[in-house]
Each structure stands twice: as structure tokens, then as C-alpha cells.
Design an enzyme around this catalytic site. Structure first.
Site, PDB file in Angstrom:
ATOM      1  N   CYS A  91      32.093  45.393  37.738  1.00  0.00           N
ATOM      2  CA  CYS A  91      31.868  45.474  38.876  1.00  0.00           C
ATOM      3  C   CYS A  91      32.074  46.799  39.761  1.00  0.00           C
ATOM      4  CB  CYS A  91      32.631  44.573  39.916  1.00  0.00           C
ATOM      5  SG  CYS A  91      32.904  42.987  39.088  1.00  0.00           S
ATOM      6  N   HIS A 347      25.950  40.942  45.329  1.00  0.00           N
ATOM      7  CA  HIS A 347      26.886  41.774  44.503  1.00  0.00           C
ATOM      8  C   HIS A 347      25.981  42.111  43.100  1.00  0.00           C
ATOM      9  CE1 HIS A 347      30.046  43.565  42.397  1.00  0.00           C
ATOM     10  NE2 HIS A 347      30.709  42.292  42.125  1.00  0.00           N
ATOM     11  N   CYS A 377      37.288  44.698  43.540  1.00  0.00           N
ATOM     12  CA  CYS A 377      37.910  44.118  42.280  1.00  0.00           C
ATOM     13  C   CYS A 377      37.051  44.263  41.297  1.00  0.00           C
ATOM     14  CB  CYS A 377      38.395  42.548  42.792  1.00  0.00           C
ATOM     15  SG  CYS A 377      37.054  41.568  43.057  1.00  0.00           S
TER      16      CYS A 377
END
Lengths: 392, 652
Positions: A91, A347, A377
Site C-alpha cells: 500500500c 485505495h 499503513c
């Protein structure tokens, strides 16, 4: 040590991954587009000035395989001498891409970079071709590979209520639908639902009309007795983003005004237990601030000094748990994700780091704040954070 | 030394221990074999450079002797603990050997059979081998070290999956998970490979042992996450009626930071607790009931002549499934007949697709697929199908005139000795024997889907000979089914008990009771699905026809006056096949209520009483009419034919 600065930042509108506006647009095209947009907006530099293109992208297979940054760079007609590399830090990929450019500038390896991020979750879903390691469970929980389970785990740890999670999700949609994105969104080739060719300008996943009751009616997805729903998790979307990062003196030489420039003052990555990956921004931000910031006066910053924070909203519960851990719950309305976040926008894994930093860059100018942090995160238990400061 | 259960041999300084229990088709651990094994281990000396445990039978070890298990479970807690402990100690001896030990798994290694392998330094499997720890299916848990060793060997998540479900793993999956270390190549020389593997393990004895006796490696946070989610998954699957999987999970969690010997004591106490539960007793009764049925069928099958060809008439879902089972499991040539070419094509294709799917997953080889498909021949020519068939199974639609005519025509191509079996679900065998040799006619009633339902009702008509019953039993056993031999009546056993239940259900909903409420109560009772969902799945048309037949045949069964089911039938709302019945259906997914039978919601106790008492009454009637000899046969039929909850005591 040289000073890295962000000169400009752009992004495509986000598209819904399921039958959305980018269903017939490839990842390379979105990437090339954002790179070209940087140069269309900034006449002071030319493509020949760029040392390297660094992109974040997670699922590097199919149209995202074989080093998509290179395809994007060549597609944007940057010189063949300009190198390109693609980073996978899950991510946090494109935030780490930005950090990497900053690092290179600091040591004098180069002075002009185009950084960015891309992920087409519609064409290449998150778990595409994933072959789970059967020996993983010897040292970590199998469930830690499913981000939704880690979110439910945070609920078990913190008890932050379903209602609070839904309210935070609603906030994300409201702010994203009300925000003025004109500084950062570049119209992007896309297809409307009816199939017409169009240049998209609006974020498709944002639900302008959702309300707390609608969110409250959704069933938990990961644990029937849990609280994490599709509504209070980040949307699934496609998108790309790019930033122009230069060495400060070079930027000034090229005619960019100092008031435009935003310095990258520091960055760090931290590790936590995979099952609590959602909490990693707490340690990332804490460590970022406590590390010596490379500044002539040697000044260390406190969290109170930071005017704006972009905290990637993987899940409402995850964002709220971090804000709680950093004691920022009372500052949500003044500092945190003032234009909403991933819950509304989605995302796209490799794109998000660059996307939130793009939003932060423009917000720091709009809100006239000196210091900003973008942090996220990272699946499998890591975190990353970057500190930005307006040029004095 | 001469042992009753074992043979030993030394080759290349490695001791080969072959398990071969006399007079049994599979090896099991009982007191005598455990004692002998202990003795063998006591005699290991410096001359031995390794030990290989193998079997002389077609499979490794099937587990502990269940009869002894039952006997032990009736003794005092201390006595039970002693038995459990002594098995644990024998396996500990294996684990603590200073020389490498290897388990060579052929066929199946189940329960205690897998536990001895886990105690060894390493494990090697043959390509078709299968392993499992199925103790939870008998309401207990692995207590000879399996609950302790497995999580330490392959990780808590994997071990919880295997122990709490009791499921079987094939060799490939076992290798992937690290449960076995190697798979012997198909034509490898057993002794050479065994010795080579023993030598390969030699430098790892201590490392491997340490892994299995030390605490589980998960840190605190990962451990909490693992067990938190395991609890959700295991209790959802097991439900509140089966304590064993949840108890096994509890033991794994409690012992996670313990060393082997302390953890083993928790296996002991958990075993004592579970072995005394009614659930365990009931599950074990089912285990024995199934064996009894099979052995009864085997004695009928006795010395009936081998079956070389079967003809199946009708290539619908049932016919296709039956033909497939005959070719696949029984390895017998089968001709499948249907008047329609495209129906035959569809049937052959669906069987081939099923096999090719398994080939693509690596479960079977392409030559195995071909073996099966080569045995199945489709034809629209009835004579071609029936000629030379030893058994003809009629599986045409449930229409008495159609059945009679197909059977009569087939008879003209058959001999007087050909066995005819009908798959009818509502007609009597005796009503279908016109024009046939009555001594050679019987019922062979399969359940839907054929590949998954283990029960077959073998029905004796008035004149059916024992030899005919024997031939049908032999075929059913060869197909891997559990045959129930019964006398003739409409509905035989399962449908005869099920139909009054469904008719009573119709009475209830026709009087305004909410069917969704009834379904929920019956699911809580332990049925896999309630009567409304069952009706939707079977087809409301099928159900209405069947209940009409039952009402006609049994005057004490009466349909309700304004039958809700008949209304649905008349509106062509037939259930899953039409996308709507009681519920809406999107293919095989239930989507929510479609119909409305009213909103009365009597108490669960009342609903249960009304529905279950009707079933119990019918079961008693069946016993009185001597359709079957003993109550356990009805109980087994309900469990294997309808999914009646196994954790409960039987219907009668």
C-alpha cells in the site's frame, strides 16, 4: 546535503473498479497521462531534465508487469536515457517512491524526478494470481493476509463503535464531494457508462448522496458479529498520480517561485506485527518526528506543529485507531484528510501514496500551512510516513 | 521375535516395521498392537541406524480400534487417561529416538495412524495416499499427540483447519502443507527410497524433534489474531451441537506456549470429557451402524456372480449419476440409454467435465479419466443397452406407465436371469414387475446427488430372491455406497418417513404459519435445511406428485384442503428450477422469501413436536410392518439419506 522539493503534483480522477470509467483504459495509459500532465502544466522544465521516473505499483503482472514505470516513461516520450523503476511496498509503494527520489536528491545522485503511482484494480484485482504460502501460519496468523480481518481485529482491540466508523466514512464522502479538486485533478481519457469517449474530471467512486442510515444498513463483510462493512472500508478504484520532485536550487534556477516549493524534510518506514498492520502509522509518524530532521538549524518537530495530515483511510476503524493512538481525535476537523480520503476515493494500492501526497501538497498551499505529514499503513505489518515543509 | 501384528526386517541397518493385523482388512491400534509396538521400540539398539514404519496391507493404519474406544469410554476417568497416556508414551518413544524414524504412508493414515506418523522424524506418502485426523467426527479429538504435534509441525491455522474439520487431505496437499516431507514416485523401489529418505533425515533429527515439542512459534499478537478468527470459523462450521471441534481448538489455544509433555496432559483430559458426551456416543453409534449395514449387505452379496455389464435406462440427473458411479467406483462397463440423443450427449459431457476438472486440479490422471469414460457407452437403442447386461437399472421419469413400458420392452432383450432394479421413489417394486421374472426384480433407490449421498435402498419385492438382493448389494458396495436392505412399500424407508413430514409441513403453512419460521426452527434442530428450502430444491412439482402417491397409498396421510404447496405448483412456482418457490433463487443461491404463507409463529418446541412426531410415528409404523428389521436401520437411512442430524439420538 541537497534539499528535495515537490514542485507540482497531479492525479487522475478516481474510477470505480467495477465497470467504471477506466474499464477500457490500460494502466500504462493512465500512468503516461499523469506524467505528460506534469509537463503540460510546467513549461519551466523539459522532459530532458528528468533523471528518473519512479512509480509505485503493487500487482506487477499483466499490464502492470515488466516495470510499468519504464513503459510509462517511454510512453510519455521522456528520453531513453531517463531511467525508470517500479517499487512494490504494498500500500505504501508510491509514498516510498517519493521518499526514494528525495533520498537520491539528498545524496546528489540526481536532481529531477517524476514520481508517481498507479493501480488498476479493475483489470488486476488485489488477489489476482495470489498463491498463499502454506508455511506462513508457522509464524504469523493466516488471517493477517486479509486486510479486512486486521480491521476487525482493531475493532476488537479498540472498541471504536460501528456508528463512529460509519460517521467517519460519511465524512470522507461529504468532504470529497464538496472539495475543490481543480488544482490537482487533470482531465483524463475515459468512457462514460453509456460507452461514450470522454475526459473524466470527477471522482467516480464518491457517493454524493449517501447518509448515515444507508451506511448503517450494510452487513459486516468479514465477521458476521463484526463492524467492518463495504461502506466503512476504502472503495475499490483505479487511478494514477504523479509529482515533480527536484533539487531546490535547480527548481529555483528553472524559475519556479520559492513560495510554490514544498520541501521533503524526512521520511521513515516502521514495522509492526502483520495482524495489526493498521496501527503502523502511529509508529511511523512518531519515529518520523523523533528522528533528527535534516534541517540546518537541527530543529525537531512536534505533532502539534503539524498543520495538516493525510492519513490513508484503508478502513474507518484503522484511521480512527491511528488518530486515537496519536491523540489526534480532537483535531480531525482541523487537520485530518480535509478533502476526505480513500473511503470515498478508493485505495488503488500503488497509487495512493502519491495521491495523498498530491492532495497534501495542494492543501498546504490552499490552507497556508507550513508543515504536513502524509502517512499510510502497509499490508503485512509496515508503515511509512513523509514530512513536508513549505519552503521559507 | 515373533509378533502377532507386526513383522520386522533389517535392510541396510535400517529396521523395517510392517504393521499387519491378522484377520482384519485394515490395521488398527488396539491394546495388543500398542503393546507389541512398545516392545519393538524397547528392543532398538546400536545396530539400528533408522526405523521405517510401513504396512503390509493396502493402507497404512486406520486409527484406534473403535470398539475398544467405546469400551474404554465407559470406564472411570482414570482408566481412560491411562489408555490415552500409554498410547502417547509409545509415540513419544518414537519421537525421542536418537535415530531417524520414517512413516511410509500408503493408502490411508487416519487418526492414530496419522499420529504415529507425526511422532516420526519424517513422513513420506505414496501418490494416492490420503491422511486425516477425523476424531471430531466421532465427537472426540486426537489424543495420541496429534492435537499437540500438528500445530507445531505445520502452523496453528493449518492444524486447526485439519483437526476441527476432520477432513481428508490427499498426498499433494499434505506435501504442500508440510504434513509429509515427500511423495514417492509411482514406480519407485520402496526399500531404496525409504533408506534414502532415512539418510536424508539423519542430520535433522534434533531440529525436527525440537520443532514438534516446543511451544507454537506465534507471537502474542499473531496468536490472538489466529485464535480469534479460528473461533469464529470453527463455531460457525461446527454449530452449537457439536462440542468436539470447539474443544479441540480450545486445547490448541490453551497449550500454545507449552512444551509437548505438558500439552499432552490437556489432550488426555479433553478426551475424557468428550468421550463421555452423548454426542460422541451417538456419532460412534452411527459409525457402527454404517459398518453393520455394509456387512449385512456383504453377506447378501456373498457369492453372487460377478457383474460384468450394467444397463442404466434414462440419462437424466439420476441416471447419469448412477452410470458414473458404476464406471468410476465399481469399475464396471455401463450402457446408458435414453430415447433422446442430446440427453445422452449432455450426460456424457457432464461426466467428462467432472473428471477433467479433477485432472486439471491434479487429483486424477488423464488415463484415469479415460478409464472411466471408456466404460460408459451411451445409446438410443434399447436393445443395444440391455443385451448382455447382468443388471438393468430403470431410472426414467416418475410415471408408472412409462416405467412399466420401458421395463417390459427391456425384458424382451434380456434373459430370465437378468436382474432388474427400479430407482423409483414412490411406486412399489411389486407394481412394476409385470412381464418380468418376479424373482429377479428389486428396487435400487439412489439419492440425489448420486455422487454425494452414500445411501442406497435395496428393496425386496414379494417374490424377489435373496440372490437378486445379493447382486444389487454387491453392485452398491462396489460403488462405495451404504446399502439398506428393506421390504417393499411405497416410499420404501426414507421417502416414506420424509413425505408425512412434508405433508404435515403443508398443513402447517396452509393454516397461516410462516414457512421461514419453520425452516429456521428445523435448522436449529440440526437439519441441513428446513422443509421449505428442501421442497424448493427437490422441486415443488416432484413433491406434490410424491405426496399425492403417498396419500393414495396410505389412507392415514391426508393432504390439507387448501394446500399451499398445491397452489405454488399450480402457479408454476416450482422452486430452484424455476427461480422461485418458497424462496427466490438465483441459480443455486437462495435470495430471500418469494412466497408468503402467513405470519403465525408458533413456539419452536411446538413446531418441532408437530413435525418430528409425524416422522417418528411413521418410522414406528415401518418397523411394525417389518419393512426393516431393526430401528438402527431407519436411523441410518435418515442420516445417510436425508441429513438427519447425526449428533442426536436416532429417530427411533
Amino acid at each position: 546535503m541537497k534539499i528535495p522539493v515537490i514542485v507540482d503534483a497531479v492525479r487522475t480522477p478516481m474510477g470505480k473498479s467495477k465497470n467504471g470509467i477506466y474499464r477500457n483504459i490500460r494502466a500504462e495509459k493512465l500512468s503516461t497521462h499523469v506524467i505528460n500532465s506534469i509537463f503540460e502544466r510546467n513549461e519551466n522544465i523539459s522532459k530532458n531534465d528528468v533523471n528518473e521516473v519512479i512509480f509505485g505499483c503493487v500487482n506487477q503482472q499483466k499490464e502492470q508487469g515488466f516495470n510499468i514505470a519504464r513503459f510509462a516513461s517511454l510512453g510519455a516520450e521522456l528520453p531513453v536515457e531517463t531511467t525508470a523503476k517500479t517499487i512494490n511496498f504494498l500500500c505504501g509503494s508510491s509514498l516510498e517512491a517519493i521518499n526514494d527520489a528525495a533520498r537520491q536528491i539528498m545524496i546528489g545522485e540526481g536532481n529531477c524526478y517524476v514520481c508517481g503511482g498507479i493501480e488498476h484494480m479493475g483489470h488486476i484485482p488485489m488477489d489476482s494470481e495470489y498463491d498463499e504460502n502454506p508455511e506462513y501460519c508457522l509464524t504469523s496468523s493466516r488471517a493477517s493476509q486479509v486486510m479486512g480481518y486486521t480491521a476487525e481485529y482493531l475493532f476488537a482491540m479498540t472498541g471504536i463503535s460501528r456508528r463512529e466508523q460509519d460517521e467517519f466514512a460519511l465524512r470522507s464522502h461529504v468532504l470529497a464531494s464538496q472539495a475543490d479538486w481543480s488544482g490537482e485533478i487533470v482531465p483524463t481519457p475515459a468512457h462514460s457508462p453509456s460507452g461514450a469517449y470522454t475526459n473524466a474530471e470527477d471522482d467516480e467512486p464518491v457517493r454524493k448522496d449517501t447518509n448515515i442510515d444507508q451506511l448503517g444498513n450494510l452487513n459486516p463483510v468479514f465477521n458476521p458479529q463484526g463492524t467492518v462493512t463495504a461502506g466503512n472500508s476504502s472503495a475499490i478504484s483505479d487511478g494514477a498520480s504523479a509529482l515533480l520532485i527536484m533539487e531546490k536550487e535547480l527548481a529555483l534556477e528553472k524559475g519556479f517561485s520559492k513560495s510554490r516549493l514544498i520541501e521533503i524534510k524526512g521520511f521513515c518506514r516502521t514495522g509492526v506485527s502483520p495482524s495489526v498492520m493498521g496501527l503502523a502509522p502511529i509508529s511511523a509518524v512518531t519515529e518520523l518526528l523523533s528522528k533528527s530532521v535534516p534541517d540546518i538549524s537541527g530543529k525537531n518537530y512536534n505533532l502539534e506543529d503539524i498543520g495538516l495530515i493525510e492519513l490513508n483511510e484503508a478502513f474507518s476503524i484503522q484511521a480512527l485507531a491511528c488518530l486515537d493512538g496519536l491523540d489526534l481525535i480532537d483535531e480531525i476537523d482541523t487537520k485530518i484528510n480535509l478533502k476526505g480520503g480513500a473511503i470515498a476515493l478508493g485505495h488503488p494500492l500503488g497509487c495512493s501514496g502519491a495521491r495523498i501526497t498530491t492532495t497534501l501538497f495542494h492543501l498546504m498551499h490552499e490552507e497556508e500551512k507550513d508543515l504536513g505529514i502524509s502517512t499510510m499503513c502497509v499490508g503485512m505489518g509496515q508503515g511509512v510516513a513523509t514530512l513536508l515543509k513549505k519552503c521559507e | 521375535m515373533n509378533y502377532k501384528n507386526f513383522e520386522t526386517e533389517i535392510k541396510d541397518e535400517v529396521l523395517f516395521v510392517y504393521f499387519d493385523s491378522p484377520g482384519k482388512s485394515v490395521n488398527t491400534f488396539d491394546r495388543s498392537s500398542m503393546d507389541e509396538l512398545n516392545d519393538i521400540l524397547g528392543n532398538i539398539n546400536g545396530d539400528h541406524k533408522g526405523i521405517v514404519f510401513a504396512s503390509r496391507k493396502t493402507s497404512f493404519i486406520a486409527g484406534a480400534d473403535v470398539k475398544e474406544l467405546v469400551a474404554v469410554s465407559q470406564e472411570s476417568d482414570d482408566a481412560i487417561i491411562e489408555v490415552v497416556k500409554s498410547g502417547q508414551e509409545v509415540f513419544n518413544k518414537i519421537e525421542d529416538m536418537p535415530i531417524p524414524t520414517l512413516a511410509w504412508i500408503n493408502g490411508t493414515a487416519m487418526g492414530g495412524g496419522l499420529e504415529i506418523a507425526l511422532a516420526c522424524t519424517g513422513r513420506i506418502a505414496e501418490p494416492q495416499a490420503q491422511v486425516a485426523l477425523p476424531e471430531v467426527k466421532l465427537g472426540i479429538l486426537p489424543a495420541w499427540g496429534g492435537t499437540t504435534r500438528l500445530p507445531r509441525l505445520i502452523g496453528a491455522d493449518n492444524a486447526i483447519d485439519i483437526i476441527c474439520s476432520g477432513r481428508t487431505l490427499r498426498a499433494k496437499e499434505a506435501l504442500k502443507m508440510g504434513l509429509v516431507d515427500a511423495i514417492a514416485e509411482k514406480d519407485a523401489n520402496f526399500e531404496e527410497v525409504a533408506v534414502e529418505t532415512i539418510n536424508g533425515l539423519r542430520n535433522e533429527i534434533e531440529k525436527r524433534r525440537k520443532k514438534k515439542i516446543s511451544p507454537i512459534k506465534l507471537g502474542m499478537i499473531e496468536s490472538m489474531m489466529t485464535f480469534k478468527f479460528a473461533k469464529v470459523t470453527v463455531s460457525k462450521k461446527a454449530g452449537s451441537n457439536y462440542p468436539a471441534p470447539i474443544k479441540a481448538l480450545e486445547v490448541i489455544e490453551t497449550c500454545r506456549k507449552m512444551e509437548r509433555d505438558e500439552a499432552l496432559t490437556y489432550e488426555q483430559t479433553a478426551f475424557v470429557e468428550l468421550s463421555k458426551t452423548d454426542v460422541s456416543k451417538n456419532l460412534i453409534n452411527i459409525f457402527f451402524g454404517e459398518r453393520k449395514l455394509k456387512s449385512k449387505a456383504a453377506s447378501y452379496a456373498g457369492s453372487t456372480p460377478p457383474i460384468k455389464k450394467v444397463a442404466v435406462l434414462g440419462a437424466g440427473a439420476m441416471g447419469s449419476g448412477i452410470a458414473f458411479g458404476i464406471a468410476n467406483k465399481a469399475n464396471v462397463k455401463v450402457s446408458i440409454f435414453d430415447p433422446y440423443d442430446n440427453q445422452i450427449e449432455k450426460s456424457i459431457k457432464s461426466n467428462r467435465d467432472y473428471l477433467m476438472n479433477k485432472v486439471s486440479k491434479g487429483y486424477i490422471t488423464i488415463s484415469e479419466c479415460n478409464r472411466v469414460m471408456d466404460l460408459i457407452k451411451g445409446t438410443t437403442n434399447l436393445e443395444e443397452a440391455v443385451i448382455d447386461a447382468d443388471v438393468v437399472i430403470e431410472a426414467v421419469p416418475e410415471d408408472i406407465r412409462l416405467k412399466k413400458s420401458v421395463l417390459r420392452e427391456s425384458a424382451s432383450y434380456a434373459t430370465a436371469e437378468t436382474v432388474f432394479a427400479t430407482n423409483t421413489s414412490t411406486f412399489k417394486v411389486d407394481d412394476l414387475k409385470e412381464g418380468l421374472n418376479a424373482t429377479r426384480v428389486g428396487g435400487m433407490h439412489f439419492f440425489n446427488p448420486v455422487s454425494k449421498m452414500p445411501l442406497v435402498e435395496i428393496v425386496k419385492g414379494e417374490d424377489t430372491s435373496d440372490g437378486t438382493v445379493g447382486t444389487l448389494c454387491s453392485l452398491a458396495l462396489a460403488m462405495g455406497k451404504t446399502p439398506l436392505v428393506c421390504n417393499d412399500c411405497a416410499g420404501f424407508v426414507v421417502n416414506r418417513v420424509l413425505m408425512p413430514y412434508l405433508v404435515e409441513f403443508d398443513h402447517m403453512i396452509s393454516s397461516g404459519i410462516d414457512f421461514e419460521h419453520i425452516d429456521k426452527v428445523m435448522k436449529d434442530f440440526g437439519w441441513p435445511m428446513g422443509p421449505a428450502e428442501l421442497a424448493d430444491l427437490v422441486g415443488i412439482d416432484v413433491m406434490v406428485h410424491a405426496s399425492n402417491s403417498m396419500v393414495e397409498e396410505y389412507d392415514y396421510i391426508k393432504s390439507p384442503e387448501n394446500s399451499f404447496c398445491k397452489q405454488l405448483y399450480e402457479n408454476n412456482t416450482l422452486g430452484q428450477k424455476t427461480g422461485a418457490g418458497f424462496y427466490s433463487w438465483k441459480e443455486t443461491k437462495r435470495k430471500g422469501k418469494f412466497s408468503d404463507s402467513g405470519d403465525k409463529k408458533p413456539s419452536p418446541a411446538d413446531v418441532e413436536k408437530r413435525l418430528m412426531s409425524v416422522m417418528t410415528e411413521e418410522a414406528k409404523t415401518i418397523l411394525n410392518e417389518k419393512i426393516v428389521d431393526e430401528p438402527y436401520e431407519i436411523n441410518m437411512a435418515m442420516i445417510f439419506g436425508t441429513g438427519y442430524p447425526p449428533y442426536k439420538e436416532g429417530l427411533v
